[in-house]
Design an enzyme around this catalytic site. Structure first.
Site, PDB file in Angstrom:
ATOM      1  N   HIS A  98      11.767  30.108 -29.813  1.00 28.08           N
ATOM      2  CA  HIS A  98      13.064  31.271 -30.121  1.00 28.08           C
ATOM      3  C   HIS A  98      13.850  30.542 -31.565  1.00 28.08           C
ATOM      4  O   HIS A  98      13.582  29.259 -31.545  1.00 28.08           O
ATOM      5  CB  HIS A  98      13.927  30.913 -28.955  1.00 28.08           C
ATOM      6  CG  HIS A  98      13.630  31.488 -27.803  1.00 28.08           C
ATOM      7  ND1 HIS A  98      12.767  30.709 -26.879  1.00 28.08           N
ATOM      8  CD2 HIS A  98      13.627  32.581 -26.797  1.00 28.08           C
ATOM      9  CE1 HIS A  98      12.430  31.180 -25.832  1.00 28.08           C
ATOM     10  NE2 HIS A  98      13.296  32.439 -25.894  1.00 28.08           N
ATOM     11  N   ASP A 101      15.545  27.295 -30.497  1.00 25.85           N
ATOM     12  CA  ASP A 101      14.843  26.221 -30.151  1.00 25.85           C
ATOM     13  C   ASP A 101      14.650  25.230 -31.271  1.00 25.85           C
ATOM     14  O   ASP A 101      14.666  24.103 -31.048  1.00 25.85           O
ATOM     15  CB  ASP A 101      13.489  26.651 -29.647  1.00 25.85           C
ATOM     16  CG  ASP A 101      13.459  27.586 -28.261  1.00 25.85           C
ATOM     17  OD1 ASP A 101      14.448  27.786 -27.771  1.00 25.85           O
ATOM     18  OD2 ASP A 101      12.436  28.236 -28.557  1.00 25.85           O
ATOM     19  N   GLU A 229       8.165  41.734 -23.347  1.00 27.96           N
ATOM     20  CA  GLU A 229       7.864  40.979 -22.207  1.00 27.96           C
ATOM     21  C   GLU A 229       8.718  41.283 -20.963  1.00 27.96           C
ATOM     22  O   GLU A 229       9.908  41.253 -20.782  1.00 27.96           O
ATOM     23  CB  GLU A 229       8.390  39.482 -22.404  1.00 27.96           C
ATOM     24  CG  GLU A 229       7.992  38.374 -21.322  1.00 27.96           C
ATOM     25  CD  GLU A 229       8.112  36.993 -21.651  1.00 27.96           C
ATOM     26  OE1 GLU A 229       7.903  36.581 -22.724  1.00 27.96           O
ATOM     27  OE2 GLU A 229       8.741  36.264 -20.915  1.00 27.96           O
ATOM     28  N   GLU A 265       4.083  38.061 -18.108  1.00 25.99           N
ATOM     29  CA  GLU A 265       4.126  36.425 -17.653  1.00 25.99           C
ATOM     30  C   GLU A 265       4.079  36.694 -16.028  1.00 25.99           C
ATOM     31  O   GLU A 265       4.457  37.545 -15.557  1.00 25.99           O
ATOM     32  CB  GLU A 265       5.589  36.240 -17.946  1.00 25.99           C
ATOM     33  CG  GLU A 265       6.058  34.834 -17.304  1.00 25.99           C
ATOM     34  CD  GLU A 265       7.310  34.250 -17.991  1.00 25.99           C
ATOM     35  OE1 GLU A 265       7.583  34.339 -19.195  1.00 25.99           O
ATOM     36  OE2 GLU A 265       7.977  33.623 -17.064  1.00 25.99           O
ATOM     37  N   HIS A 268       7.051  36.762 -14.036  1.00 24.86           N
ATOM     38  CA  HIS A 268       7.791  37.762 -14.244  1.00 24.86           C
ATOM     39  C   HIS A 268       7.279  39.171 -13.067  1.00 24.86           C
ATOM     40  O   HIS A 268       7.889  39.816 -12.578  1.00 24.86           O
ATOM     41  CB  HIS A 268       7.959  38.114 -15.332  1.00 24.86           C
ATOM     42  CG  HIS A 268       8.765  37.525 -16.270  1.00 24.86           C
ATOM     43  ND1 HIS A 268       9.063  37.776 -17.563  1.00 24.86           N
ATOM     44  CD2 HIS A 268       9.100  36.175 -15.846  1.00 24.86           C
ATOM     45  CE1 HIS A 268       9.691  36.282 -18.099  1.00 24.86           C
ATOM     46  NE2 HIS A 268       9.883  35.747 -17.192  1.00 24.86           N
ATOM     47  N   ASP A 293       2.208  35.035 -20.792  1.00 26.00           N
ATOM     48  CA  ASP A 293       3.013  33.765 -20.768  1.00 26.00           C
ATOM     49  C   ASP A 293       2.467  33.476 -19.457  1.00 26.00           C
ATOM     50  O   ASP A 293       2.651  33.786 -18.427  1.00 26.00           O
ATOM     51  CB  ASP A 293       4.485  34.083 -20.621  1.00 26.00           C
ATOM     52  CG  ASP A 293       5.187  33.987 -21.835  1.00 26.00           C
ATOM     53  OD1 ASP A 293       4.565  34.027 -22.885  1.00 26.00           O
ATOM     54  OD2 ASP A 293       6.408  34.132 -22.070  1.00 26.00           O
ATOM     55  N   ASP A 304      12.547  32.560 -11.404  1.00 21.65           N
ATOM     56  CA  ASP A 304      11.647  32.430 -12.236  1.00 21.65           C
ATOM     57  C   ASP A 304      11.664  30.794 -12.306  1.00 21.65           C
ATOM     58  O   ASP A 304      12.139  30.158 -13.359  1.00 21.65           O
ATOM     59  CB  ASP A 304      12.219  32.986 -13.602  1.00 21.65           C
ATOM     60  CG  ASP A 304      11.165  33.358 -14.678  1.00 21.65           C
ATOM     61  OD1 ASP A 304      10.001  33.086 -14.108  1.00 21.65           O
ATOM     62  OD2 ASP A 304      11.441  33.397 -15.850  1.00 21.65           O
ATOM     63  N   ASP A 306       8.965  29.002 -13.164  1.00 22.19           N
ATOM     64  CA  ASP A 306       8.073  28.717 -14.356  1.00 22.19           C
ATOM     65  C   ASP A 306       7.488  27.337 -14.347  1.00 22.19           C
ATOM     66  O   ASP A 306       7.276  26.669 -15.143  1.00 22.19           O
ATOM     67  CB  ASP A 306       9.106  28.581 -15.903  1.00 22.19           C
ATOM     68  CG  ASP A 306       9.728  29.751 -16.342  1.00 22.19           C
ATOM     69  OD1 ASP A 306       9.013  30.823 -16.026  1.00 22.19           O
ATOM     70  OD2 ASP A 306      10.742  29.715 -16.857  1.00 22.19           O
ATOM     71  N   ASP A 336       4.511  29.288 -20.823  1.00 24.47           N
ATOM     72  CA  ASP A 336       5.918  29.543 -20.445  1.00 24.47           C
ATOM     73  C   ASP A 336       6.149  28.731 -19.300  1.00 24.47           C
ATOM     74  O   ASP A 336       6.571  29.416 -18.320  1.00 24.47           O
ATOM     75  CB  ASP A 336       6.393  30.717 -20.554  1.00 24.47           C
ATOM     76  CG  ASP A 336       7.845  31.207 -20.655  1.00 24.47           C
ATOM     77  OD1 ASP A 336       8.517  30.147 -20.677  1.00 24.47           O
ATOM     78  OD2 ASP A 336       8.303  32.275 -20.614  1.00 24.47           O
TER      79      ASP A 336
END
Ligand code: XLS
Ligand code: NI
Ligand code: NI
Length: 438
Positions: A98, A101, A229, A265, A268, A293, A304, A306, A336
């Site tokens: 991003h 980031d 996404e 993802e 998700h 992802d 989430d 991750d 991710d």
């Protein structure tokens, strides 16, 4: 001087007990006509890997991600150094980021863009030096408090314009770095209550932003893929991009379906009450399979999380879908994923990536075995065989009418379904293929 006190990670095979080695991921091994590296197209997520410090609702960070930098810009430069060293040592060819980031936001949009302009050439030089590529870029339109009510769906036009400016710059950077994709994840594009929300206008505006973005990027030479996404909830109660089917309906309504594919993802998908495989298959059968992802959630937690993906069944079913889709084109497997808050050493970052990469290497090999074995495909083919001839062929070709089908059914008199779906048998075939050699 290196940042991580870790050697290059090598493939040592399934018998190795060296934690810092690959047991299954052997980059140059050929599976299904392509090397594992080409099939899997692994990517490092800049945010989790270089920015995530373990902060959660109940406590501050547990790991320092300043990598020895002192000022925000120095830290940003150190992150570049750390990121490329990590990709080099893990043999990961791609990364995703991003805007926020890679450079500090500063005090104004102008300052943010100036900071980005300082970092991007450094990233570009490192990409060249280490031979690394950008899988996709994106803009963070959810973290800053200005996006509290949304970005592309904000009730405030100034906020909308600000979001558009971020997207424009993120697209410029993605193009500059030769990115193969650009992702829209609708961070705060959703609502908490319809009492204060004009859903119709918000969705129209979101579509307008996507249209402008496609036009701008194509005009400026972007050849890669655009992805949406999907995610059903978190941060907002109802995210507009709920799941693949919802996103497809949105894209079709606004005539954007030719311009976008999906970035699916795993976590998700499960939050939406689907399997990872379901979301991938839905994208595939609609010609919208794009990128992945890779991560996993926790069955007992409803958010989430991750986590790095270690569930080999899911990795296998995922890779089966990727193979059915003909493999990745511009997409890849972006982790991710983040180590748990308690896994707070720099070595844990390596161990986490190794576990994820090895799981997907297993997934790829096993998926390929399932295809080669052929029993599952054969079963499915036979299950629908009645559509190949006679009345079935008429249905498929579009010749059948309600009248002709009714006449046909009456001639049969009694119809009973006697064929089993054989789920348990098929699941045992999968187990046999996966664990047959034990
Ligand atoms: C958050 C999303 C995010 C996107 C990129 O849940 O997964 O990380 O992948 O904005
Ligand atoms: Ni994601
Ligand atoms: Ni996520």
């Amino acid at each position: 001087m290196s940042i991580f006190n870790v050697e290059k990670i090598k493939y040592e095979g399934p018998k190795s007990t060296n934690p810092l080695s690959f047991k299954y991921y052997n980059a140059d091994e050929v599976v299904g006509g392509k090397t594992m590296r080409e099939q899997l197209r692994f990517a490092m997520s800049y945010w989790h890997t270089l920015c995530g410090d373990g902060t959660d609702m109940f406590g501050i960070g547990t790991v320092d991600k300043s990598f020895g930098g002192l000022t925000p810009m120095e830290i940003a430069e150190k992150k570049v150094e750390a990121g490329f060293e990590l990709m080099d040592k893990l043999g990961i060819d791609y990364f995703c980021f991003h805007d926020k980031d890679i450079a500090p936001e500063g005090a104004s949009l102008k300052e943010f863009q100036d900071n980005l302009d300082k970092i991007v050439p450094i990233i570009k030089a490192n990409m060249k030096k280490y031979n690394k590529k950008l899988l996709w870029g994106t803009a963070n339109l959810f973290n800053n408090p200005r996006f509290v009510h949304g970005a592309g769906t904000a009730p405030n036009a100034d906020v909308y314009a600000y979001a558009a400016a971020q997207v424009k710059k993120a697209l410029d950077i993605t193009i500059e770095l030769g990115g193969e994709g650009y992702v829209f994840w609708g961070g705060r594009e959703g609502y908490e209550t319809l009492l204060n929300t004009d859903m119709g206008l918000e969705l129209d505006n979101m579509a307008r932003l996507l249209k402008m973005s496609v036009e701008y990027a194509r005009k400026n030479g972007f050849k890669g893929d655009f992805y949406i996404e999907p995610k059903p909830k978190e941060p907002t109660k109802h995210q507009y991009d709920f799941d693949t089917a919802t996103v497809l309906a949105f894209l079709r309504k606004y005539g954007l379906d030719k311009d976008f594919k999906m970035n699916i993802e795993a976590n998700h998908a499960t939050l939406a009450g689907h399997t990872f495989q379901h979301e991938l298959a839905t994208a595939r059968i609609n010609g919208a399979f794009g990128s992945i992802d890779a991560n996993q959630g926790d069955y007992l937690l409803g958010w989430d999380t991750d986590q790095f993906p270690t569930d080999v069944y899911n990795a296998t079913y995922c890779m089966l879908e990727v193979l059915k889709a003909g493999g990745f084109t511009n997409g890849g497997l972006n982790f991710d994923s983040k180590p748990r808050r308690g896994s707070m050493t720099h070595e844990d970052i390596f161990l986490s990536y190794i576990s994820g990469m090895d799981s997907f290497a297993l997934g790829l090999k096993l998926a390929y075995k399932i295809v080669e074995d052929g029993r599952i495909d054969e079963f499915v083919k036979n299950r629908y065989a009645s559509y190949n001839t006679g009345i079935g062929a008429e249905i498929v070709s579009g010749k059948a009418t309600l009248e002709s089908l009714s006449e046909y059914a009456l001639s049969l008199n009694v119809v009973e379904e006697k064929k089993s779906g054989a789920q348990e048998y098929l699941e045992s075939v999968i187990n046999q293929i996966m664990f047959g050699g034990i």
